[in-house]
Design a protein around this motif. Structure first.
Motif, PDB file in Angstrom:
ATOM      1  N   MET A  65      -2.560  23.737  19.189  1.00  0.00           N
ATOM      2  CA  MET A  65      -2.170  25.122  18.894  1.00  0.00           C
ATOM      3  C   MET A  65      -1.900  25.874  20.200  1.00  0.00           C
ATOM      4  N   VAL A  66      -0.870  26.709  20.172  1.00  0.00           N
ATOM      5  CA  VAL A  66      -0.528  27.501  21.352  1.00  0.00           C
ATOM      6  C   VAL A  66      -1.578  28.600  21.558  1.00  0.00           C
ATOM      7  N   PRO A  67      -2.138  28.756  22.777  1.00  0.00           N
ATOM      8  CA  PRO A  67      -3.126  29.822  23.010  1.00  0.00           C
ATOM      9  C   PRO A  67      -2.518  31.199  22.745  1.00  0.00           C
ATOM     10  N   GLN A  68      -3.371  32.131  22.306  1.00  0.00           N
ATOM     11  CA  GLN A  68      -2.890  33.486  22.034  1.00  0.00           C
ATOM     12  C   GLN A  68      -2.393  34.137  23.323  1.00  0.00           C
ATOM     13  N   GLN A  69      -1.218  34.713  23.243  1.00  0.00           N
ATOM     14  CA  GLN A  69      -0.583  35.306  24.408  1.00  0.00           C
ATOM     15  C   GLN A  69      -1.071  36.732  24.628  1.00  0.00           C
ATOM     16  N   ASP A  70      -1.244  37.123  25.896  1.00  0.00           N
ATOM     17  CA  ASP A  70      -1.585  38.503  26.227  1.00  0.00           C
ATOM     18  C   ASP A  70      -0.483  39.415  25.687  1.00  0.00           C
ATOM     19  N   ARG A  71      -0.876  40.442  24.900  1.00  0.00           N
ATOM     20  CA  ARG A  71       0.127  41.251  24.210  1.00  0.00           C
ATOM     21  C   ARG A  71       0.938  42.095  25.192  1.00  0.00           C
ATOM     22  N   THR A  72       0.301  42.599  26.232  1.00  0.00           N
ATOM     23  CA  THR A  72       1.041  43.376  27.227  1.00  0.00           C
ATOM     24  C   THR A  72       2.090  42.505  27.900  1.00  0.00           C
ATOM     25  N   GLU A  73       1.703  41.303  28.288  1.00  0.00           N
ATOM     26  CA  GLU A  73       2.652  40.368  28.896  1.00  0.00           C
ATOM     27  C   GLU A  73       3.815  40.093  27.942  1.00  0.00           C
ATOM     28  N   LYS A  74       3.494  39.894  26.669  1.00  0.00           N
ATOM     29  CA  LYS A  74       4.536  39.594  25.676  1.00  0.00           C
ATOM     30  C   LYS A  74       5.526  40.749  25.547  1.00  0.00           C
ATOM     31  N   LEU A  75       5.027  41.989  25.458  1.00  0.00           N
ATOM     32  CA  LEU A  75       5.911  43.130  25.226  1.00  0.00           C
ATOM     33  C   LEU A  75       6.718  43.494  26.474  1.00  0.00           C
ATOM     34  N   VAL A  76       6.134  43.340  27.661  1.00  0.00           N
ATOM     35  CA  VAL A  76       6.905  43.546  28.889  1.00  0.00           C
ATOM     36  C   VAL A  76       8.009  42.495  28.976  1.00  0.00           C
ATOM     37  N   SER A  77       7.685  41.256  28.637  1.00  0.00           N
ATOM     38  CA  SER A  77       8.679  40.182  28.686  1.00  0.00           C
ATOM     39  C   SER A  77       9.778  40.398  27.660  1.00  0.00           C
ATOM     40  N   LEU A  78       9.416  40.854  26.458  1.00  0.00           N
ATOM     41  CA  LEU A  78      10.423  41.155  25.444  1.00  0.00           C
ATOM     42  C   LEU A  78      11.372  42.241  25.934  1.00  0.00           C
ATOM     43  N   THR A  79      10.799  43.280  26.527  1.00  0.00           N
ATOM     44  CA  THR A  79      11.624  44.376  27.050  1.00  0.00           C
ATOM     45  C   THR A  79      12.586  43.857  28.115  1.00  0.00           C
ATOM     46  N   TYR A  80      12.083  43.058  29.037  1.00  0.00           N
ATOM     47  CA  TYR A  80      12.910  42.494  30.110  1.00  0.00           C
ATOM     48  C   TYR A  80      14.025  41.623  29.528  1.00  0.00           C
ATOM     49  N   ALA A  81      13.659  40.743  28.592  1.00  0.00           N
ATOM     50  CA  ALA A  81      14.633  39.812  28.018  1.00  0.00           C
ATOM     51  C   ALA A  81      15.726  40.551  27.253  1.00  0.00           C
ATOM     52  N   LEU A  82      15.340  41.553  26.471  1.00  0.00           N
ATOM     53  CA  LEU A  82      16.316  42.267  25.650  1.00  0.00           C
ATOM     54  C   LEU A  82      17.192  43.194  26.480  1.00  0.00           C
ATOM     55  N   LEU A  83      16.723  43.567  27.673  1.00  0.00           N
ATOM     56  CA  LEU A  83      17.548  44.361  28.593  1.00  0.00           C
ATOM     57  C   LEU A  83      18.551  43.496  29.353  1.00  0.00           C
ATOM     58  N   THR A  84      18.168  42.248  29.637  1.00  0.00           N
ATOM     59  CA  THR A  84      19.023  41.395  30.467  1.00  0.00           C
ATOM     60  C   THR A  84      20.083  40.660  29.663  1.00  0.00           C
ATOM     61  N   THR A  85      19.913  40.536  28.358  1.00  0.00           N
ATOM     62  CA  THR A  85      20.895  39.810  27.556  1.00  0.00           C
ATOM     63  C   THR A  85      22.113  40.672  27.266  1.00  0.00           C
ATOM     64  N   ARG A  86      23.278  40.050  27.245  1.00  0.00           N
ATOM     65  CA  ARG A  86      24.509  40.772  26.932  1.00  0.00           C
ATOM     66  C   ARG A  86      24.848  40.680  25.450  1.00  0.00           C
ATOM     67  N   VAL A  87      24.438  39.592  24.809  1.00  0.00           N
ATOM     68  CA  VAL A  87      24.807  39.390  23.404  1.00  0.00           C
ATOM     69  C   VAL A  87      23.631  39.554  22.461  1.00  0.00           C
ATOM     70  N   GLY A  88      22.407  39.592  23.014  1.00  0.00           N
ATOM     71  CA  GLY A  88      21.231  39.761  22.173  1.00  0.00           C
ATOM     72  C   GLY A  88      20.628  38.427  21.760  1.00  0.00           C
ATOM     73  N   TYR A  89      19.424  38.497  21.215  1.00  0.00           N
ATOM     74  CA  TYR A  89      18.724  37.313  20.710  1.00  0.00           C
ATOM     75  C   TYR A  89      18.512  37.466  19.216  1.00  0.00           C
ATOM     76  N   THR A  90      18.645  36.369  18.493  1.00  0.00           N
ATOM     77  CA  THR A  90      18.367  36.395  17.055  1.00  0.00           C
ATOM     78  C   THR A  90      16.865  36.270  16.831  1.00  0.00           C
ATOM     79  N   ARG A  91      16.439  36.561  15.607  1.00  0.00           N
ATOM     80  CA  ARG A  91      15.021  36.377  15.273  1.00  0.00           C
ATOM     81  C   ARG A  91      14.617  34.930  15.491  1.00  0.00           C
TER      82      ARG A  91
END
Length: 690
Positions: free
Chosen positions: A1-27
């Motif tokens: 099982m994948v260890p539970q991810q730090d939520r702050t790390e996850k949300l900062v990473s989501l913000t970074y990823a969604l800002l850097t993409t030009r076409v977006g990510y699907t669910r």
């Protein structure tokens, strides 16, 4: 099982990823990329993804699809829909503030203080690049932001979402209320919710400190359904709703005697004052006998008439003595803390930290620690977490590059996060509340330039977010100084023109006359204060406006003494760490007043909340016990409790004598009237015989 991810790390990473993409990510792509979404059922993923989107929306981060359409939080079954964040939505627009506007905006950012909203206001000021300080202002209102229901209600009011809560009325009755929230406002030291109430079939105002449960969004079921007729009317105005909260007009007059005491607020608002051998007789107009009785009990004033008021004061003091005399319940105190930081707070801090360092091309460790209130261990933990942030499970060049040593820290590969994040709905609302409080100040409290800046800044801040378009209709904050009439303007003019003021002042212990050099006006806890250099005491003093019997501006112009001004502005407004400490039980509705006293330790008992507070003297505790009719009880230390009880006993004995004296006078008058009537009857009878 994948260890539970730090939520702050996850949300900062989501913000970074969604800002850097030009076409977006699907669910589907996000579910594969983000560790915390893996190994989840479809339903569990949907719940967690929607929760994360809601957190980002609360931070002011707007998600759009590949075509730039806004995501409003509705569940979307189209797994191929693409998500991204536009840089223009994420970044705070430049307001290009002038010096006057920056000063006014900094003052407005300091108005809402304390609690979660106070933190939001401080974050807003930092992003706006203004100094959230009030110590240089002529007029400085301060409004408590510690009310726990404010933040969720701001969001529900903005979105017109029906809510449900438990509510306790003024007479103690509790019930469940399901309402459509229309607006929020602050006046007379209290926060109010205006709402369409199905149970009362119309508009109602609810005091937030009487809400006894958490605020829940009403579920879309029959029992919680709110008909469209209860939605916010087009012409609704929260300011108008607050204006209807006028105090009742006085209908009766009480005769009181300030004997060995100043009379306090009663002496200040008396319609007449007559010096006598036994003290100062006061004539005070009133509408609510119960409210006046509690105030008389708190001020230690005697009652000369009417008899019903004297009896009411005795009843209040009976209850106060009984409360303080009662055996203490069992309780355990622990250090009072603001609680664990929410994901919104930690994510916001992390993104702000990245922008702070990147904008400067690197920063010193000391500079970052001071800016974000972190010690070295906390900062290193924060930087270590940021090292794992970037595109989830991305390549090395898709992660933040975070480096630090003993002196400096640098962050690269983070250009998309280099600009401050736009203000969230709640952050912007706190600043707008501050501006509204300044705008409500009486004439003279602000300079003409400051008043114009307040109006212009309010319009510009409402343009930061679409949800703020109706702010001027749904949020209203009234400065306490507004209730003081022309006195505030007169004192403000004296400050501005450096004229001394002669005060006739009814202090806590005695009435006195003194000349002061005024420095600043403040609003705190629904009351207005003047901070000044007192020539009588040769030191800084703070005076409540509602205790001023009179205030006369003198023609003299005093010179600016920088040392005196610094002493006045730097004088502690609240009791400091050297002040006496007391353990206090807050029963019933008075539990809501505990946080205003900045408790150092708190606990729960079967009879109410218990906290330790610091007070300048025991008289404040006597006032609290009397005002509350015993709902506020002093539990310790024993010497403090005994002193408060002795003072209350003394006041109760005096109140008992007042009741007896009025009854005796009544009986004497009755006997005299009876004897006169009998004599008249006898004379009439004799005349008839003749």
């Amino acid at each position: 099982m994948v260890p539970q991810q730090d939520r702050t790390e996850k949300l900062v990473s989501l913000t970074y990823a969604l800002l850097t993409t030009r076409v977006g990510y699907t669910r589907t792509q996000l579910r594969t990329m983000v560790d915390d979404y893996q190994d989840l059922s479809e339903d569990a993923f949907e719940r967690k993804f929607e929760r994360d989107k809601e957190t980002l929306r609360n931070l002011g981060v707007t998600l759009v699809d590949g075509k730039g359409r806004r995501d409003h939080g509705s569940l979307d079954s189209e797994n191929e829909r693409r998500y991204r964040i536009l840089a223009e939505d994420y970044q705070l627009p430049s307001l290009e503030l002038g010096a006057q506007e920056a000063a006014v905006l900094g003052l407005a950012s300091s108005v809402v203080a304390g609690g979660g909203l106070g933190l939001q206001a401080a974050r807003a000021a930092e992003r706006l690049g203004v100094d959230a300080r009030s110590d240089q202002a002529l007029f400085s209102p301060r409004i408590d932001g510690g009310e726990e229901h404010l933040e969720p209600l701001i969001r529900h009011v903005s979105a017109s979402q029906p809510v449900r809560f438990e509510y306790r009325t003024a007479n103690g009755r509790e019930s469940t209320r399901t309402v459509m929230p229309w607006g929020l406002g602050h006046r007379h030291g209290h926060w109010y919710l205006a709402a369409g109430d199905t149970a009362r079939d119309g508009e109602r105002l609810f005091r937030l400190d009487r809400i006894t449960s958490s605020i829940a969004r009403a579920a879309p079921k029959a029992s919680d359904h709110i008909p469209d007729a209860y939605g916010r009317p087009d012409r609704f105005s929260m300011a108008a709703a607050l204006d209807r909260l006028e105090r009742s007009s006085p209908t009766r007059t009480a005769r009181l005697l300030a004997q060995g005491v100043s009379g306090g607020t009663l002496a200040a608002r008396a319609v007449s004052r007559t010096d006598g051998a036994d003290g100062v007789e006061l004539a005070v107009e009133y509408a609510d006998e119960a409210d006046l009785a509690r105030e008389i009990a708190a001020e230690g004033v005697r009652v000369l008439a009417p008899a019903s008021l004297a009896a009411a004061v005795l009843s209040v003091l009976d209850d106060a003595v009984a409360g303080v005399s009662a055996p203490a319940p069992r309780y355990k105190l622990s250090r009072h803390a603001g609680g664990r930081a929410s994901a919104e707070q930690t994510v916001s801090r992390a993104l702000d930290l990245v922008a702070f360092v990147v904008q400067r091309g690197g920063a010193s460790i000391d500079e970052v620690m001071e800016r974000f209130g972190l010690d070295r261990d906390e900062l290193e933990a924060e930087l270590t977490r940021l090292r794992f942030c970037g595109v989830p499970n991305g390549q090395h060049d898709e992660l933040l590059d975070v480096e630090w040593d003993q002196e400096t820290v640098s962050i690269t590969n983070a250009q998309v996060l280099s600009q401050p994040m736009n203000l969230s709905l709640v952050e912007a609302t706190t600043v707008l509340m501050g501006l509204d409080a300044l705008a409500s100040a009486p004439a003279g409290a602000l300079s003409a330039d400051s008043a114009r800046a307040v109006e212009q800044l309010s319009a510009r801040l409402r343009g930061l977010r679409p949800e703020l378009a109706d702010f001027d209709r749904i949020i209203a904050v009234r400065a306490a100084a507004r209730e003081s009439g022309p006195l505030v303007g007169e004192l403000a003019q004296a400050i501005d023109e450096r004229h001394p003021v002669r005060l006739d002042y009814a202090g806590r212990h005695a009435r006195s006359q003194r000349v002061v050099e005024p420095v600043r006006l403040m609003d705190v806890g629904g009351r207005s204060y003047l901070q000044a250099w007192c020539r009588l005491r040769q030191g800084p003093r703070t005076f409540r406006l509602d205790r001023m019997v009179s205030a006369e501006t003198l023609s003299e112009v005093f010179g600016v003494d920088d040392a005196r001004v610094r002493a006045v502005r730097g004088a502690p407004f609240e009791p400091d760490a050297a002040a006496p400490e007391a353990e206090v039980l807050w029963g019933g509705a008075w539990a809501d007043a505990a946080h205003a006293h900045h408790p150092e330790r708190t606990g729960k008992s079967a009879e109410g909340m218990v906290s330790t507070i610091r007070v300048r003297d025991h008289d404040h505790l006597v006032r609290l016990a009397a005002l509350s009719g015993g709902a506020v009880r002093v539990l310790g230390p024993e010497a403090v409790r005994d002193g408060v009880l002795a003072a209350l006993e003394q006041r109760r004995q005096a109140a008992s004598l007042d009741v007896e004296a009025i009854q005796t006078v009544g009986q004497t008058v009755g006997q005299t009237v009876g004897q006169t009537a009998a004599a008249k009857t006898e004379t009439t009878t004799e005349a008839g015989k003749n």
